[in-house]
Motif scaffolding. Structure first.
Motif, mmCIF file in Angstrom:
data_model
loop_
_atom_site.group_PDB
_atom_site.id
_atom_site.type_symbol
_atom_site.label_atom_id
_atom_site.label_comp_id
_atom_site.label_asym_id
_atom_site.label_seq_id
_atom_site.Cartn_x
_atom_site.Cartn_y
_atom_site.Cartn_z
ATOM 1 N N SER A 1 1.016 -1.203 -0.075
ATOM 2 C CA SER A 1 0.230 -0.215 0.143
ATOM 3 C C SER A 1 0.659 0.860 0.089
ATOM 4 O O SER A 1 0.581 2.372 0.177
ATOM 5 C CB SER A 1 -1.268 0.414 1.144
ATOM 6 N N ILE A 2 2.001 1.792 -0.202
ATOM 7 C CA ILE A 2 3.161 2.485 -0.209
ATOM 8 C C ILE A 2 3.025 2.700 -1.531
ATOM 9 O O ILE A 2 3.227 1.730 -2.713
ATOM 10 C CB ILE A 2 3.621 1.961 0.759
ATOM 11 N N ARG A 3 2.579 3.739 -2.252
ATOM 12 C CA ARG A 3 2.870 4.251 -3.684
ATOM 13 C C ARG A 3 4.654 5.042 -4.270
ATOM 14 O O ARG A 3 4.664 5.656 -3.488
ATOM 15 C CB ARG A 3 1.197 5.105 -3.902
ATOM 16 N N PHE A 4 5.177 3.928 -4.648
ATOM 17 C CA PHE A 4 6.296 4.521 -5.719
ATOM 18 C C PHE A 4 5.221 5.284 -7.040
ATOM 19 O O PHE A 4 4.715 4.577 -8.186
ATOM 20 C CB PHE A 4 7.493 3.274 -5.382
ATOM 21 N N LEU A 5 6.194 6.054 -7.750
ATOM 22 C CA LEU A 5 6.034 6.844 -8.912
ATOM 23 C C LEU A 5 7.387 7.438 -9.234
ATOM 24 O O LEU A 5 8.251 7.998 -8.145
ATOM 25 C CB LEU A 5 5.054 7.564 -9.059
#
Lengths: 462, 116
Positions: free
Chosen positions: A352-356
């Motif tokens: 649930s941790i968003r990486f972009l």
């Protein structure tokens, strides 16, 4: 030194969700469309957003289009910025009859003090004046709202600017409190004459748990993901000059890929040789110091999931969004289902941790057409403008989408990274609505030998 | 784009419904090429011999849709694609246009397609 302890460390696992669907172009059909379509989509999406933000900013002023401007009437206009740059290379210069002495152009930056900004929407365009909007900060393709009034000269005097600001962030509580690490590395440039294969071998050995004592291997077992952020191979220019390749050159062409595939297969393999390793470590890691010598080695069961993104020197398409590298290039690694070839830009969620992030083309283009005190500043700007690559398609190659602009950032990531930069830099960005983003510049591994390890547990807001 | 004008008289002349096309031929009732002096032609000499009044009305409505700035550029995208994009972006394009385009009797592309 005794070898062969019977311990087995389990590598930690985490849930992975890929959000790259937006960047894939398999379903797109090219019908001869031009870039006006993508600019329209961008302007429409951003304008709708800015219109919703304007009442909180200056509710007393009317909003109008560029054509509806009246002299002296204070109002708000929303449109796409265009920066007229004197030194920007233009194809028409080749056809110019007058060959005046060209000013000395710094090839890495095309700025000039005479650059000016223009605001454009469907109805028209207007030149922007005033000192509030600095041409050195903005680039073509950014959508903003401006407060000001039309002058007698026909220009728009800007009194204030409204950018979209950081997008909303979805915060999800961390399910487990155990520490996990994600490793980022970019610019391996395998195939370059100056690249040292020992460096990447050492990195692979470390993250697969072949180096170090029990404590180090324990740390290595906490690495849950590896992301290779572009420019993994470099093919010598001499081989790509358009001539037919002799058979000996053909094997030279595929050598970098074979080397990369072998190294990546090691990442997946949980078996390793029984030899003891004596290696002088050339790597600097950011969360542990250099380690030498031999220890009781412990097997880390379960291979490491790996994402590989294309970069500017990789054999992928030139225009953004770059499509995943073909699986045929990695015959050994693709047999593992934890090997993922990803797009550039790449967006994923880990627990649930968003990486972009991107492989660097967007930030490098901003460096050419604007200035900032450091690369993190550019990263921050792209987040505030809610657009990964505002200079696309003006100066950055881009696919001519008709119905959407995939580079718009709808949801604020927790980690925002860019690869292939000169040096490692990081900072924590705080938004007005409590968003917290960790910005990371990943340096080129072949030049610096530095990989970046992100501790998921220590990310703010988690 | 230049400021769109809903009234397109500047580059095509509105036809009266019972005109046969400017050249009176004794033999064929179907005029193949109207006189250049009489009726303004589209580029590439495409004649405007739309016989059926209904289709002309539909085509007019579609041209209005093409020229409407709010739905974005009309070049390089099919009319249906443009309508669907407008729908997806929440612009509420008129439903009649969708029916017209899907009916198959009208041109799929805007007037300028292939000419720019």
């Amino acid at each position: 030194m005794e070898v062969d302890s019977q311990e087995q460390l389990q590598r930690k696992q985490s849930t992975y969700l890929s959000l790259d669907e937006n960047f894939e172009i398999q379903k797109e059909v090219y019908r001869g469309q031009q870039y006006s379509q993508i600019y329209f989509a961008r302007l429409h999406m951003m304008r709708t957003l800015l219109y919703s933000l304007v009442p909180n900013w200056k509710s007393h002023l009317p909003v109008c289009t560029v054509l509806e401007l009246e002299e002296g009437k204070e109002c708000i206009i929303v449109g796409t910025l265009y920066k007229h740059m004197k030194l920007k290379p233009c194809i028409l210069d080749e056809y110019s009859k007058e060959r005046s002495v060209a000013p000395l152009i710094k090839p890495h930056n095309f700025m000039h003090q005479d650059d000016y900004l223009v605001l454009e929407d469907e109805s028209g365009r207007v030149k922007l004046g005033g000192t509030k909007l600095s041409p050195s900060v903005y680039v073509t393709g950014v959508v903003v709202a401006l407060h000001g009034k039309e002058t007698s000269a026909g220009a728009f005097f800007v009194e204030d600017v409204l950018e979209a600001g950081l997008p909303p962030q979805i915060k999800q509580p961390l399910k487990s409190r155990e520490d996990k690490y994600v490793v980022f590395v970019s610019g391996l440039s395998i195939g370059r004459s100056s690249s040292n294969p020992l460096q990447f071998q050492l990195l692979v050995d470390h993250i697969t748990g072949h180096l170090g004592d029990e404590e180090e291997q324990g740390l290595a077992a906490e690495i849950v993901h590896l992301v290779i952020v572009g420019n993994s191979v470099e093919i010598s220019r001499g081989l790509l000059n358009g001539q037919n390749l002799a058979s000996k050159d053909q094997s030279r062409l595929s050598e970098p890929f074979k080397e990369l595939d072998i190294l990546l297969t090691q990442v997946f393999s949980s078996h390793h040789c029984d030899d003891q390793h004596f290696k002088v470590s050339l790597l600097k890691f950011l969360y542990c110091s250099c380690c030498l010598s031999i220890f009781i080695y412990v097997q880390i069961a379960a291979s490491l999931p790996l994402d590989i993104m294309p970069g500017s020197s990789d054999p992928a398409n030139f225009a953004l969004p770059q499509q995943p590298l073909n699986r045929c290039l990695f015959p050994g690694s693709t047999t593992f289902n934890t090997f993922r070839s990803c797009t550039n830009p790449h967006c994923f969620e880990l627990d649930s941790i968003r990486f972009l992030g991107t492989s660097g083309q967007n930030i490098d283009d901003l460096t050419k057409y604007s200035e900032a005190k450091d690369k993190l500043d550019f990263l921050e700007r792209t987040l505030r403008w809610r657009h990964l690559a505002p200079t696309a398609p003006n100066t950055l190659g881009c696919y001519p989408f008709t119905d959407r602009d995939p580079f718009l950032i709808d949801s604020c990531p927790d980690v925002y990274f860019v690869g292939n930069q000169e040096k490692y830099e990081t900072c924590l960005l705080k938004g007005l609505e409590g968003q917290l983003v960790r910005l990371i510049c990943i340096p080129r591994f072949c030049e610096t030998g530095v990989a970046v390890v992100v501790s998921v547990f220590h990310l703010p807001g988690c | 784009m230049a400021t769109p004008s809903k009234n397109m008289k500047a580059f095509y002349k509105q036809k009266k419904k019972n005109t046969t096309g400017g050249i009176t031929k004794s033999k064929s009732s179907k005029s193949t090429k109207p006189a250049a002096t009489d009726i303004a032609q589209l580029p590439h000499g495409v004649p405007l011999d739309i016989k059926d009044a209904d289709i002309e009305e539909e085509e007019k409505a579609l041209r209005e849709f093409d020229m409407n700035m709010a739905y974005g550029p009309c070049i390089g995208i099919t009319r249906l694609g443009r309508w669907e994009r407008a729908q997806r972006l929440g612009l509420n394009p008129p439903k009649e246009i969708e029916k017209l385009v899907k009916s198959g009797k009208v041109k799929l592309q805007s007037l300028f397609d292939g000419r720019m």
